[in-house]
Enzyme design. Structure first.
Site, PDB file in Angstrom:
ATOM      1  N   ALA A  86      -8.290  14.286   2.612  1.00  0.00           N
ATOM      2  CA  ALA A  86      -9.140  15.540   1.772  1.00  0.00           C
ATOM      3  C   ALA A  86     -10.284  15.809   2.450  1.00  0.00           C
ATOM      4  CB  ALA A  86      -9.094  14.524   0.223  1.00  0.00           C
ATOM      5  N   VAL A 132     -11.873  11.430   4.378  1.00  0.00           N
ATOM      6  CA  VAL A 132     -12.118  12.223   3.448  1.00  0.00           C
ATOM      7  C   VAL A 132     -12.596  12.850   4.811  1.00  0.00           C
ATOM      8  CG1 VAL A 132     -13.709  13.344   1.997  1.00  0.00           C
ATOM      9  CG2 VAL A 132     -12.235  11.010   1.141  1.00  0.00           C
ATOM     10  N   LYS A 133     -12.768  14.352   4.621  1.00  0.00           N
ATOM     11  CA  LYS A 133     -13.954  15.359   5.584  1.00  0.00           C
ATOM     12  C   LYS A 133     -14.916  15.693   4.707  1.00  0.00           C
ATOM     13  CE  LYS A 133     -13.443  19.206   8.420  1.00  0.00           C
ATOM     14  NZ  LYS A 133     -12.194  19.877   8.605  1.00  0.00           N
ATOM     15  N   THR A 134     -15.784  15.850   4.582  1.00  0.00           N
ATOM     16  CA  THR A 134     -16.997  16.830   4.147  1.00  0.00           C
ATOM     17  C   THR A 134     -17.926  16.773   5.315  1.00  0.00           C
ATOM     18  OG1 THR A 134     -18.457  16.417   1.663  1.00  0.00           O
ATOM     19  CG2 THR A 134     -18.575  14.192   3.309  1.00  0.00           C
ATOM     20  N   ASP A 155     -15.111  15.484  12.756  1.00  0.00           N
ATOM     21  CA  ASP A 155     -13.583  17.502  12.950  1.00  0.00           C
ATOM     22  C   ASP A 155     -13.988  18.368  13.321  1.00  0.00           C
ATOM     23  OD1 ASP A 155     -11.474  18.619  12.451  1.00  0.00           O
ATOM     24  OD2 ASP A 155     -10.743  18.756  10.645  1.00  0.00           O
TER      25      ASP A 155
END
Length: 295
Positions: free
Chosen positions: A172, A202-204, A251
């Site tokens: 997400a 999760v990518k934030t 990322d």
């Protein structure tokens, strides 16, 4: 006719030793099915439980942005030095040789552009096609606080349900709602909701204050987005601080492929993530590698 092995004495059944069961130690992922863990183990280095992902999926809503005009010229030379590729299925099929043999996180949401409301996305890839492409995870945006918040959360739910059926992890990616401030409180909220909906990681975004609370309150691994292009020393500082405060990887896109020495930058980021170099050491490494890359 009986095999001699059936009557041979002296086999070692290890009766005096209990069977050893190796635990999967990636944060929050110890109870997942074997196939799910196997895919995640290709994304996250089993020794460090961290990852460096090369993001070049920007074209799905930005078109041929700077640095991604020609994937074969700017990105293909970096394939060997990254842990993971993050891209769309169109680019994967047309630009990434199967023999590259790198794990892929596949962009699975879309339906928008920079000319429209970014949060208005749909699920853009059927799980069967993701399986056909042999990817290791699928990714979709979640826009907490946006006009299409409910729709984006529903996209995650659909992918998680299909992913659980087939052993496919879901990443997400937290987009930022227009009315929300980019701070630890917002990213804690968005990341936790994504994890609660079943996303396996999760990518934030990294934030200057309170990022350790974002990672601590999320029960699954967090990887940080590279975001806008920064000077190399600032990007490496961001990486180091994020890892130091509990992130499980990065990322990165623009801070790699828009660098004056992209391959050297990618290698420097890996030094931070997997070998715990600090920002100063990594920047020095980048400068040294840059000389060789630009010769």
């Amino acid at each position: 006719m009986a095999d001699l092995d059936d009557i041979k004495e002296g086999k070692d059944f290890g009766i005096d030793r209990p069977q050893q069961n190796t635990l999967y130690t990636l944060k929050g992922c110890g109870s997942l099915d074997w196939g799910m863990q196997s895919r995640l183990a290709r994304i996250f280095n089993p020794h460090s439980n961290r990852t460096v992902m090369l993001a070049f999926d920007h074209g799905y809503f930005q078109g041929p942005t700077t640095g991604l005009e020609r994937i074969d010229l700017s990105i293909a030379p970096l394939f060997a030095d990254t842990d993971v590729l993050m891209c769309t299925r169109g680019v994967l099929r047309s630009q990434v040789p199967a023999a590259t043999n790198k794990p892929v996180v596949l962009r699975a949401s879309g339906g928008n552009s920079i000319l429209s409301e970014l949060s208005n996305e749909c699920v853009a890839v059927a799980m069967e096609d993701a399986l056909r492409l042999n990817v290791c995870a699928v990714a979709a945006q979640v826009y907490i606080g946006s006009e299409y918040e409910h729709q984006s959360i529903n996209n995650i739910i659909k992918l998680v349900d299909a992913g659980n059926r087939y052993g496919m992890p879901v990443l997400a990616v937290t987009g930022v709602g227009k009315e929300m401030t980019r701070d630890a409180r917002y990213f804690s909220l968005a990341s936790r909701i994504a994890a609660e909906m079943g996303a396996q990681f999760v990518k934030t975004y990294f934030v200057e204050e309170g990022f350790e609370k974002v990672t601590a309150s999320c029960p699954v691994p967090i990887v940080i987005a590279g975001g806008k292009k920064l000077p190399e020393h600032e990007a490496l500082e961001m990486c180091w601080r994020a890892i130091d405060q509990g992130a499980s990887g990065v990322d990165m896109g623009r801070n790699i492929f828009q660098s004056s020495a992209p391959r050297a930058m990618l290698k420097a980021v890996k030094k931070v993530v997997h070998e715990n170099l600090n920002a100063r050491e990594a920047y020095q490494f980048w400068q040294e590698e840059k000389q060789g890359e630009l010769k």
